[in-house]
Design a protein around this motif. Sequence first.
Motif, PDB file in Angstrom:
ATOM      1  N   GLU A   1       6.811   1.586 -13.739  1.00  0.00           N
ATOM      2  CA  GLU A   1       6.486   0.998 -12.193  1.00  0.00           C
ATOM      3  C   GLU A   1       7.372  -0.240 -11.941  1.00  0.00           C
ATOM      4  OE1 GLU A   1       2.595  -0.407  -9.509  1.00  0.00           O
ATOM      5  OE2 GLU A   1       2.309   0.986 -11.372  1.00  0.00           O
ATOM      6  N   VAL A   2       7.771  -0.048 -10.791  1.00  0.00           N
ATOM      7  CA  VAL A   2       8.742  -1.200 -10.237  1.00  0.00           C
ATOM      8  C   VAL A   2       7.819  -1.755  -8.959  1.00  0.00           C
ATOM      9  CG1 VAL A   2      11.150  -1.921  -9.146  1.00  0.00           C
ATOM     10  CG2 VAL A   2      11.021  -0.032 -11.008  1.00  0.00           C
ATOM     11  N   GLU A   3       7.832  -3.179  -9.062  1.00  0.00           N
ATOM     12  CA  GLU A   3       7.301  -3.790  -7.822  1.00  0.00           C
ATOM     13  C   GLU A   3       8.154  -4.573  -7.058  1.00  0.00           C
ATOM     14  OE1 GLU A   3       3.849  -5.991  -9.581  1.00  0.00           O
ATOM     15  OE2 GLU A   3       2.701  -4.012  -9.940  1.00  0.00           O
ATOM     16  N   ASP A   4       8.602  -4.001  -5.879  1.00  0.00           N
ATOM     17  CA  ASP A   4       9.613  -4.768  -5.054  1.00  0.00           C
ATOM     18  C   ASP A   4       8.936  -4.915  -3.489  1.00  0.00           C
ATOM     19  OD1 ASP A   4      11.854  -6.601  -5.353  1.00  0.00           O
ATOM     20  OD2 ASP A   4      12.635  -5.087  -3.955  1.00  0.00           O
ATOM     21  N   ARG A   5       8.952  -5.924  -2.930  1.00  0.00           N
ATOM     22  CA  ARG A   5       8.679  -5.760  -1.452  1.00  0.00           C
ATOM     23  C   ARG A   5       9.604  -5.369  -0.884  1.00  0.00           C
ATOM     24  NH1 ARG A   5       3.835  -8.074  -0.803  1.00  0.00           N
ATOM     25  NH2 ARG A   5       3.109  -9.646  -2.249  1.00  0.00           N
ATOM     26  N   ASP A   6      10.933  -5.692  -1.315  1.00  0.00           N
ATOM     27  CA  ASP A   6      12.209  -5.186  -0.518  1.00  0.00           C
ATOM     28  C   ASP A   6      12.602  -3.766  -0.742  1.00  0.00           C
ATOM     29  OD1 ASP A   6      12.454  -7.661   0.797  1.00  0.00           O
ATOM     30  OD2 ASP A   6      13.637  -8.568  -0.922  1.00  0.00           O
ATOM     31  N   GLY A   7      11.917  -3.026  -1.718  1.00  0.00           N
ATOM     32  CA  GLY A   7      12.001  -1.853  -1.781  1.00  0.00           C
ATOM     33  C   GLY A   7      13.138  -1.460  -2.773  1.00  0.00           C
ATOM     34  N   ARG A   8      13.722  -2.504  -3.669  1.00  0.00           N
ATOM     35  CA  ARG A   8      14.731  -2.302  -4.620  1.00  0.00           C
ATOM     36  C   ARG A   8      14.247  -1.446  -6.043  1.00  0.00           C
ATOM     37  NH1 ARG A   8      16.489  -8.110  -5.741  1.00  0.00           N
ATOM     38  NH2 ARG A   8      14.322  -8.171  -5.757  1.00  0.00           N
ATOM     39  N   HIS A   9      14.999  -0.665  -6.290  1.00  0.00           N
ATOM     40  CA  HIS A   9      14.801  -0.132  -7.723  1.00  0.00           C
ATOM     41  C   HIS A   9      16.014   0.074  -8.482  1.00  0.00           C
ATOM     42  CE1 HIS A   9      16.455   3.469  -5.723  1.00  0.00           C
ATOM     43  NE2 HIS A   9      15.501   3.470  -4.816  1.00  0.00           N
ATOM     44  N   LEU A  10      17.056  -0.028  -8.016  1.00  0.00           N
ATOM     45  CA  LEU A  10      18.647   0.022  -8.649  1.00  0.00           C
ATOM     46  C   LEU A  10      19.012   1.227  -9.305  1.00  0.00           C
ATOM     47  CD1 LEU A  10      18.354  -3.430 -10.817  1.00  0.00           C
ATOM     48  CD2 LEU A  10      18.992  -3.020  -8.278  1.00  0.00           C
TER      49      LEU A  10
ATOM     50  N   GLY B   1       0.873  -1.186  -0.046  1.00  0.00           N
ATOM     51  CA  GLY B   1      -0.127  -0.053  -0.129  1.00  0.00           C
ATOM     52  C   GLY B   1       0.897   1.415  -0.002  1.00  0.00           C
ATOM     53  N   ARG B   2       2.346   1.107  -0.070  1.00  0.00           N
ATOM     54  CA  ARG B   2       3.160   2.285   0.053  1.00  0.00           C
ATOM     55  C   ARG B   2       3.997   2.426  -1.086  1.00  0.00           C
ATOM     56  NH1 ARG B   2       2.548   5.443   4.052  1.00  0.00           N
ATOM     57  NH2 ARG B   2       4.483   6.025   3.967  1.00  0.00           N
ATOM     58  N   ALA B   3       4.358   3.402  -1.756  1.00  0.00           N
ATOM     59  CA  ALA B   3       4.828   3.703  -2.789  1.00  0.00           C
ATOM     60  C   ALA B   3       6.016   5.076  -3.009  1.00  0.00           C
ATOM     61  CB  ALA B   3       4.032   3.896  -4.142  1.00  0.00           C
ATOM     62  N   GLN B   4       6.742   5.076  -3.643  1.00  0.00           N
ATOM     63  CA  GLN B   4       7.699   6.336  -3.755  1.00  0.00           C
ATOM     64  C   GLN B   4       7.733   6.484  -5.288  1.00  0.00           C
ATOM     65  OE1 GLN B   4      11.237   4.219  -1.624  1.00  0.00           O
ATOM     66  NE2 GLN B   4      11.439   6.258  -1.081  1.00  0.00           N
ATOM     67  N   ALA B   5       7.971   7.817  -5.640  1.00  0.00           N
ATOM     68  CA  ALA B   5       8.163   8.179  -6.977  1.00  0.00           C
ATOM     69  C   ALA B   5       9.500   8.803  -7.106  1.00  0.00           C
ATOM     70  CB  ALA B   5       7.203   9.067  -7.583  1.00  0.00           C
ATOM     71  N   PHE B   6      10.238   8.483  -8.242  1.00  0.00           N
ATOM     72  CA  PHE B   6      11.305   9.266  -8.441  1.00  0.00           C
ATOM     73  C   PHE B   6      11.625   9.738  -9.706  1.00  0.00           C
ATOM     74  CE2 PHE B   6      12.156   5.576  -5.626  1.00  0.00           C
ATOM     75  CZ  PHE B   6      12.806   6.240  -4.445  1.00  0.00           C
ATOM     76  N   THR B   7      12.347  11.164  -9.589  1.00  0.00           N
ATOM     77  CA  THR B   7      12.438  11.946 -11.069  1.00  0.00           C
ATOM     78  C   THR B   7      14.037  12.187 -11.273  1.00  0.00           C
ATOM     79  OG1 THR B   7      11.937  13.952 -10.092  1.00  0.00           O
ATOM     80  CG2 THR B   7      10.168  12.833 -11.263  1.00  0.00           C
ATOM     81  N   ARG B   8      14.260  12.255 -12.434  1.00  0.00           N
ATOM     82  CA  ARG B   8      15.773  12.463 -12.838  1.00  0.00           C
ATOM     83  C   ARG B   8      15.879  13.862 -13.083  1.00  0.00           C
ATOM     84  NH1 ARG B   8      18.673   8.793 -17.309  1.00  0.00           N
ATOM     85  NH2 ARG B   8      17.091   9.597 -18.250  1.00  0.00           N
ATOM     86  N   GLY B   9      16.738  14.344 -12.320  1.00  0.00           N
ATOM     87  CA  GLY B   9      17.078  15.923 -12.889  1.00  0.00           C
ATOM     88  C   GLY B   9      18.579  16.418 -12.886  1.00  0.00           C
TER      89      GLY B   9
ATOM     90  N   PRO C   1      -2.120   5.376  -3.494  1.00  0.00           N
ATOM     91  CA  PRO C   1      -2.848   6.464  -4.074  1.00  0.00           C
ATOM     92  C   PRO C   1      -2.528   7.847  -4.222  1.00  0.00           C
ATOM     93  CG  PRO C   1      -4.292   4.883  -2.740  1.00  0.00           C
ATOM     94  CD  PRO C   1      -2.710   4.649  -2.421  1.00  0.00           C
ATOM     95  N   GLU C   2      -1.844   8.268  -3.123  1.00  0.00           N
ATOM     96  CA  GLU C   2      -1.226   9.737  -3.055  1.00  0.00           C
ATOM     97  C   GLU C   2      -0.077   9.899  -4.090  1.00  0.00           C
ATOM     98  OE1 GLU C   2      -0.312  10.511   0.878  1.00  0.00           O
ATOM     99  OE2 GLU C   2      -2.313  10.069   1.661  1.00  0.00           O
ATOM    100  N   VAL C   3       0.837   8.780  -4.144  1.00  0.00           N
ATOM    101  CA  VAL C   3       1.974   8.733  -5.120  1.00  0.00           C
ATOM    102  C   VAL C   3       1.269   8.718  -6.520  1.00  0.00           C
ATOM    103  CG1 VAL C   3       3.942   7.389  -5.799  1.00  0.00           C
ATOM    104  CG2 VAL C   3       3.453   7.945  -3.453  1.00  0.00           C
TER     105      VAL C   3
END
Length: 110
Positions: A93-102, A46-54, A73-75
Amino acid sequence: MARLTTRFWVDAYLARLSFANIPAYVVAHGDDTAGAVLVKLATLDGRAQAFTRGFDLMSGERKWTELASGAEPEVDASIAKQRGFDPDLWVIEVEDRDGRHLLDEDGLRD
């Protein structure tokens, strides 16, 4: 230094995630040549993060920064807002229970 097209970077990122057995999907296909990329990390709780490249204005280097984090839903609402500003934006969209995004690995952070 020549820059890679966005499509090439996205394809390489998806391949790297696949090699690590991390599911990822293109949610929005942006401009192949120069579209910006936004990466959403869903931890499937139910949690998420969004990352942008700048760009770091002090060093001139490209870096990933967190755009939003919290309830998924907020993300998602933050991502939809960004898509409204930039129709050429890629959303992965990356789905990983361990929070890996590389995104912090060599070759992906810049």
